[in-house]
Write a protein that holds these residues in place. Structure first.
Motif, short mmCIF file in Angstrom:
data_model
loop_
_atom_site.label_atom_id
_atom_site.label_comp_id
_atom_site.label_asym_id
_atom_site.label_seq_id
_atom_site.Cartn_x
_atom_site.Cartn_y
_atom_site.Cartn_z
N ALA A 1 8.36 5.28 0.56
CA ALA A 1 7.51 4.25 1.16
C ALA A 1 8.19 3.62 2.37
O ALA A 1 7.56 3.39 3.41
N VAL B 1 0.84 -1.20 0.00
CA VAL B 1 0.00 0.00 0.00
C VAL B 1 0.88 1.26 0.00
O VAL B 1 0.59 2.23 -0.70
N ALA B 2 1.94 1.24 0.77
CA ALA B 2 2.83 2.40 0.84
C ALA B 2 3.53 2.67 -0.49
O ALA B 2 3.63 3.81 -0.94
N SER C 1 -10.86 2.79 1.65
CA SER C 1 -9.79 3.78 1.84
C SER C 1 -10.23 4.96 2.69
O SER C 1 -9.39 5.74 3.14
N GLU D 1 -5.52 -2.92 0.64
CA GLU D 1 -6.13 -1.78 1.32
C GLU D 1 -7.36 -2.21 2.11
O GLU D 1 -7.56 -1.77 3.25
N LYS E 1 -10.19 14.31 4.29
CA LYS E 1 -9.87 14.45 2.88
C LYS E 1 -10.98 15.21 2.17
O LYS E 1 -12.16 15.01 2.46
N ASN F 1 2.51 1.80 -3.44
CA ASN F 1 1.50 2.28 -4.38
C ASN F 1 1.17 3.75 -4.13
O ASN F 1 0.93 4.51 -5.06
N ARG F 2 1.15 4.13 -2.87
CA ARG F 2 0.82 5.51 -2.53
C ARG F 2 1.91 6.49 -2.96
O ARG F 2 1.64 7.52 -3.56
N PHE F 3 3.16 6.14 -2.65
CA PHE F 3 4.26 7.08 -2.90
C PHE F 3 4.90 6.88 -4.27
O PHE F 3 5.59 7.79 -4.77
N ARG F 4 4.71 5.69 -4.86
CA ARG F 4 5.35 5.35 -6.14
C ARG F 4 6.86 5.60 -6.07
O ARG F 4 7.49 6.01 -7.05
#
Length: 291
Positions: free
Chosen positions: A21, A10-11, A140, A69, A125, A13-16
């Motif tokens: 990450a 997940v990390a 999410s 997720e 968010k 994917n989030r930060f690419r």
């Protein structure tokens, strides 16, 4: 496969980015990379395509990320459920609020929530309604506040409040020539179009991205727009004189709801949201459900 590996997925994917990450997961980059490679070998599938400049999930990887997720969200819910059994409101609460609603409730909401529920890590968010509902379904986010009447299978809608919509018109001769509307706010757009159809002289329609911009455009160029009644607090005494008084049959309003997953069992955590909303929303606007 371990929960820690799912967190790494997940990390990334989030930060690419593997370095960022790893930093977010409080491990070294070699450790994170090695654990992901081990998982890919175990599954027999590549989760991320790596180049010198980019890290992107593969087709299979996108599906794995979504499942990861959801799994992590379910684990978090288990911990919240245990906290509730112990009488504690704690854990992480990811809340989304629509962009045309957030400016009017979030300033007071965040302050009161963090004061009353200090053990909860509140993450807020700004999301459009369609994205909000998708995020609820994939886990999410935990809850969302948006315009009412947008149900989907697997989502529960809880009415929160009904807010009058006010007409803001210039004193210039062009008051009925120019209509300014919110590009993404459907309920405000519909109210404006309804008023526009009644104005035989209306000729031009312009779209803006915020209520503040709508007001500024009317002040600068004439015409009219519609604004939420909660925006009144941000108007100057001079601007308030531009509010058009409507008859009862011509009044417009927008309804706002809380959206949660139908199977969410964290009663105390979700109730904490409505507890604070009862404090920050004027009693005259609150729905019977919220009261």
């Amino acid at each position: 496969m371990t929960l820690q590996q799912l967190k790494y997925i997940v990390a990334v994917n989030r930060f690419r980015n593997f370095a960022r990450a790893a930093d977010a997961c409080s491990v070294t980059q070699p450790t994170l990379s090695a654990m992901l490679l081990k998982l890919e070998d175990e599954l027999g599938v590549r989760i991320f395509e790596r180049t010198s400049k980019t890290v992107v999930p593969t087709t299979a990887g996108k599906k794995i990320v979504r499942l990861a997720e959801r799994t992590l969200a379910d684990v978090e819910r288990i911990q919240c459920l245990v906290d509730e059994e112990k009488g504690r409101v704690a854990g992480e609460l990811k809340l989304s609020v629509g962009p045309t609603i957030a400016p009017y409730i979030l300033p007071d909401f965040i302050g009161e929530y963090t004061r009353m529920f200090p053990l909860v890590q509140l993450i807020v968010k700004d999301m459009k309604l369609s994205s909000m509902l998708n995020a609820l379904l994939d886990g999410s986010i935990d809850a969302g506040i948006g315009i009412a009447g947008n149900m989907r299978k697997g989502i529960r809608e809880i009415p929160l409040y009904t807010e009058p919509v006010l007409f803001y018109a210039s004193s210039k001769d062009t008051a009925s020539e120019f209509m300014w509307v919110m590009k993404e706010a459907l309920s405000l757009r519909e109210s404006a179009y309804s008023y526009y159809r009644e104005e035989s002289n209306g000729r031009h329609i312009y779209e803006a991205t915020s209520v503040d911009e709508l007001v500024r455009m009317v002040d600068a160029h004439g015409g009219f727009t519609v604004i939420p009644s909660m925006h009144m607090r941000y108007l100057t005494p001079e601007q308030r004189r531009n509010i058009v008084t409507m008859s009862d049959e011509d009044l417009h309003e927008r309804k706002v709801s809380l959206y949660v997953k139908s199977d969410d069992v964290r009663e105390h955590l979700l109730t904490s949201i409505t507890t604070i909303l009862r404090q920050v929303i004027h009693p005259s606007m609150q729905s019977p459900t919220l009261k």
